[in-house]
Design a protein around this motif. Structure first.
Motif, PDB file in Angstrom:
ATOM      1  N   CYS A  30      18.003  55.170  47.129  1.00  0.00           N
ATOM      2  CA  CYS A  30      18.276  56.130  46.305  1.00  0.00           C
ATOM      3  C   CYS A  30      19.314  57.253  47.207  1.00  0.00           C
ATOM      4  O   CYS A  30      20.058  58.092  46.498  1.00  0.00           O
ATOM      5  CB  CYS A  30      17.000  56.966  45.817  1.00  0.00           C
ATOM      6  SG  CYS A  30      16.293  55.867  44.532  1.00  0.00           S
ATOM      7  N   PHE A  31      18.913  57.463  48.387  1.00  0.00           N
ATOM      8  CA  PHE A  31      19.377  58.375  49.358  1.00  0.00           C
ATOM      9  C   PHE A  31      20.089  57.852  50.523  1.00  0.00           C
ATOM     10  O   PHE A  31      21.226  58.267  50.772  1.00  0.00           O
ATOM     11  CB  PHE A  31      18.412  59.488  49.528  1.00  0.00           C
ATOM     12  CG  PHE A  31      17.850  60.120  48.464  1.00  0.00           C
ATOM     13  CD1 PHE A  31      18.361  61.291  47.877  1.00  0.00           C
ATOM     14  CD2 PHE A  31      16.655  59.753  47.997  1.00  0.00           C
ATOM     15  CE1 PHE A  31      17.833  61.827  46.833  1.00  0.00           C
ATOM     16  CE2 PHE A  31      15.944  60.400  47.139  1.00  0.00           C
ATOM     17  CZ  PHE A  31      16.670  61.483  46.188  1.00  0.00           C
ATOM     18  N   ILE A  57      19.458  44.549  52.205  1.00  0.00           N
ATOM     19  CA  ILE A  57      18.912  45.352  53.240  1.00  0.00           C
ATOM     20  C   ILE A  57      17.690  44.789  53.442  1.00  0.00           C
ATOM     21  O   ILE A  57      17.205  44.680  54.851  1.00  0.00           O
ATOM     22  CB  ILE A  57      18.829  46.864  52.981  1.00  0.00           C
ATOM     23  CG1 ILE A  57      20.400  47.293  52.778  1.00  0.00           C
ATOM     24  CG2 ILE A  57      18.112  47.580  53.810  1.00  0.00           C
ATOM     25  CD1 ILE A  57      20.621  48.812  52.156  1.00  0.00           C
ATOM     26  N   GLY A  58      16.632  44.709  52.523  1.00  0.00           N
ATOM     27  CA  GLY A  58      15.321  44.348  52.849  1.00  0.00           C
ATOM     28  C   GLY A  58      15.178  42.902  53.280  1.00  0.00           C
ATOM     29  O   GLY A  58      14.578  42.693  54.295  1.00  0.00           O
ATOM     30  N   VAL A  89       7.213  41.891  54.245  1.00  0.00           N
ATOM     31  CA  VAL A  89       7.336  41.157  52.991  1.00  0.00           C
ATOM     32  C   VAL A  89       7.381  42.036  51.957  1.00  0.00           C
ATOM     33  O   VAL A  89       8.325  42.169  51.072  1.00  0.00           O
ATOM     34  CB  VAL A  89       6.305  40.076  52.700  1.00  0.00           C
ATOM     35  CG1 VAL A  89       6.303  39.305  51.367  1.00  0.00           C
ATOM     36  CG2 VAL A  89       6.738  38.903  53.897  1.00  0.00           C
ATOM     37  N   ILE A  90       6.373  42.999  51.666  1.00  0.00           N
ATOM     38  CA  ILE A  90       6.261  43.914  50.782  1.00  0.00           C
ATOM     39  C   ILE A  90       7.353  44.774  50.462  1.00  0.00           C
ATOM     40  O   ILE A  90       7.895  45.174  49.535  1.00  0.00           O
ATOM     41  CB  ILE A  90       4.849  44.381  50.637  1.00  0.00           C
ATOM     42  CG1 ILE A  90       3.660  43.447  50.458  1.00  0.00           C
ATOM     43  CG2 ILE A  90       4.926  45.683  49.413  1.00  0.00           C
ATOM     44  CD1 ILE A  90       2.344  44.259  50.559  1.00  0.00           C
ATOM     45  N   SER A  91       7.813  45.445  51.830  1.00  0.00           N
ATOM     46  CA  SER A  91       8.815  46.199  51.882  1.00  0.00           C
ATOM     47  C   SER A  91       9.902  46.053  51.376  1.00  0.00           C
ATOM     48  O   SER A  91      10.851  46.485  50.724  1.00  0.00           O
ATOM     49  CB  SER A  91       8.724  47.219  53.090  1.00  0.00           C
ATOM     50  OG  SER A  91       8.819  46.272  54.039  1.00  0.00           O
ATOM     51  N   SER A  92      10.279  44.728  52.025  1.00  0.00           N
ATOM     52  CA  SER A  92      11.673  43.966  51.636  1.00  0.00           C
ATOM     53  C   SER A  92      11.892  43.747  50.321  1.00  0.00           C
ATOM     54  O   SER A  92      12.916  43.792  49.506  1.00  0.00           O
ATOM     55  CB  SER A  92      11.603  42.770  52.442  1.00  0.00           C
ATOM     56  OG  SER A  92      11.631  42.928  53.912  1.00  0.00           O
ATOM     57  N   ILE A  93      10.817  43.206  49.607  1.00  0.00           N
ATOM     58  CA  ILE A  93      11.037  42.953  48.136  1.00  0.00           C
ATOM     59  C   ILE A  93      11.107  44.349  47.440  1.00  0.00           C
ATOM     60  O   ILE A  93      11.873  44.395  46.464  1.00  0.00           O
ATOM     61  CB  ILE A  93       9.716  41.977  47.419  1.00  0.00           C
ATOM     62  CG1 ILE A  93       9.412  40.746  48.358  1.00  0.00           C
ATOM     63  CG2 ILE A  93       9.635  42.212  46.055  1.00  0.00           C
ATOM     64  CD1 ILE A  93       8.317  39.955  47.985  1.00  0.00           C
ATOM     65  N   VAL A  98      12.617  45.413  43.520  1.00  0.00           N
ATOM     66  CA  VAL A  98      12.137  46.454  42.540  1.00  0.00           C
ATOM     67  C   VAL A  98      13.002  47.652  42.494  1.00  0.00           C
ATOM     68  O   VAL A  98      13.298  48.127  41.501  1.00  0.00           O
ATOM     69  CB  VAL A  98      10.678  46.606  43.109  1.00  0.00           C
ATOM     70  CG1 VAL A  98       9.808  47.223  41.818  1.00  0.00           C
ATOM     71  CG2 VAL A  98       9.881  45.094  43.002  1.00  0.00           C
ATOM     72  N   ILE A  99      12.818  48.496  43.554  1.00  0.00           N
ATOM     73  CA  ILE A  99      13.592  49.745  43.536  1.00  0.00           C
ATOM     74  C   ILE A  99      14.900  49.550  43.473  1.00  0.00           C
ATOM     75  O   ILE A  99      15.525  50.497  42.628  1.00  0.00           O
ATOM     76  CB  ILE A  99      13.233  50.483  44.688  1.00  0.00           C
ATOM     77  CG1 ILE A  99      11.592  50.573  45.038  1.00  0.00           C
ATOM     78  CG2 ILE A  99      13.586  51.743  44.603  1.00  0.00           C
ATOM     79  CD1 ILE A  99      10.900  51.281  43.692  1.00  0.00           C
ATOM     80  N   ALA A 100      15.530  48.764  43.932  1.00  0.00           N
ATOM     81  CA  ALA A 100      17.127  48.599  43.832  1.00  0.00           C
ATOM     82  C   ALA A 100      17.440  48.464  42.278  1.00  0.00           C
ATOM     83  O   ALA A 100      18.825  48.681  42.095  1.00  0.00           O
ATOM     84  CB  ALA A 100      17.331  47.231  44.612  1.00  0.00           C
TER      85      ALA A 100
END
Length: 289
Positions: A30-31, A57-58, A89-93, A98-100
């Motif tokens: 987002c930022f 990026i992830g 793994v969780i942060s990359s996903i 998810v967030i993207a």
């Protein structure tokens, strides 16, 4: 009972990873990324690769960390390596999938993007760190360097690596502002991490050498309701026995403590040290979690 305890810890680890990764991904998607900022770390390198070749990026953060994970497994132990891989793994996903796909992109002032991006990233990383995990990158590099060169401070290593990445971002993005705003974002991120991990219980440790330590201690205990310890000491030059007053207080209480000391004894010898965290009665509760 042990299996139940381990299962509970695993669930807590995953819960903190999920919450932390959501905040971390919000900060990037987002930022930070829309503002063309690369505030250090492997995620910063991944942002640069995304800008140059549109690589995810992830995914790139995970790929860049693979050699570091192997080194961590070899030299830092299995536990840290597996926890870091799980968090990665969780942060990359979260960042790529998810967030993207659902989060709005902020396209306004870059300073606001740098500040809020740093705050969200710092909050997310702090939640992950609280469970004894990391997101790899400069954390692993720092621990590895510290293992081989123990005299080098980890904080300086991390700062050096992050500054190199931010410096490279100036040339990649083609403007000085990207580096300056990147430093702002990195500062916000680091400040939030420290605030969450160490809490608001930062304080001051005061040591006093005075002939009137008993009077000073009584006044502190009565007025501020803080515990005071009197340590037995001996002057190296005079050989005389004397008490050394030791007291931990919150930062906002220090001015009054100093006033009490010099009201009782203007010639008192005082040493003040900043403490990153104070645990125990009157401060943060001691907890193993």
């Amino acid at each position: 009972m042990k299996e139940h305890f381990n299962f509970k810890n695993i669930c807590l680890d995953i819960l903190y990873d999920l919450a932390g990764s959501v905040l971390f991904a919000l900060g990037i998607d987002c930022f930070v990324n829309p503002a063309n900022l690369a505030p250090g770390g492997m995620s910063g390198v991944a942002i640069l690769l995304n800008y140059l070749w549109q690589l995810p990026i992830g995914l790139m953060t995970f790929v860049l960390n693979i050699p570091l994970l192997i080194l961590a497994y070899m030299f830092l132990g299995k536990s840290l390596s597996f926890k870091t891989m799980k968090s990665l793994v969780i942060s990359s996903i979260m960042v790529d999938v998810v967030i993207a796909g659902i989060a709005p992109v902020y396209a306004g002032d870059r300073m606001i993007g740098a500040v809020f991006g740093g705050i969200l990233m710092g909050a997310g990383l702090a939640l992950i760190f609280l469970r004894g995990s990391t997101t790899g990158g400069t954390d692993i590099i720092s621990f590895l360097v510290r293992k081989w060169y123990p005299h080098v401070q980890i904080g300086r290593i991390m700062m050096g690596v992050d500054c190199v990445i931010i410096g490279v971002s100036i040339f990649v993005f083609g403007n000085m502002e990207s580096g300056l705003y990147g430093l702002v974002s990195l500062f916000c991120c680091s400040t939030v991490i420290d605030s969450i991990i160490y809490g608001l219980d930062k304080g001051s440790m005061v040591m006093v050498v005075s002939e009137k330590n008993k009077e000073i201690a009584d006044q502190i205990m009565i007025e501020l309701e803080r515990g005071v310890t009197l340590l037995k000491g001996q002057g190296a030059y005079t050989g005389q026995d004397r008490d050394v007053l030791l007291c931990a207080v919150r930062k906002q209480q220090f001015a009054r403590v100093r006033a009490i000391i010099y009201e009782k004894d203007p010639s008192a010898f005082v040493i003040v040290s900043e403490t990153s965290e104070v645990l125990g009665e009157g401060f943060k509760r001691v907890s193993g979690n």
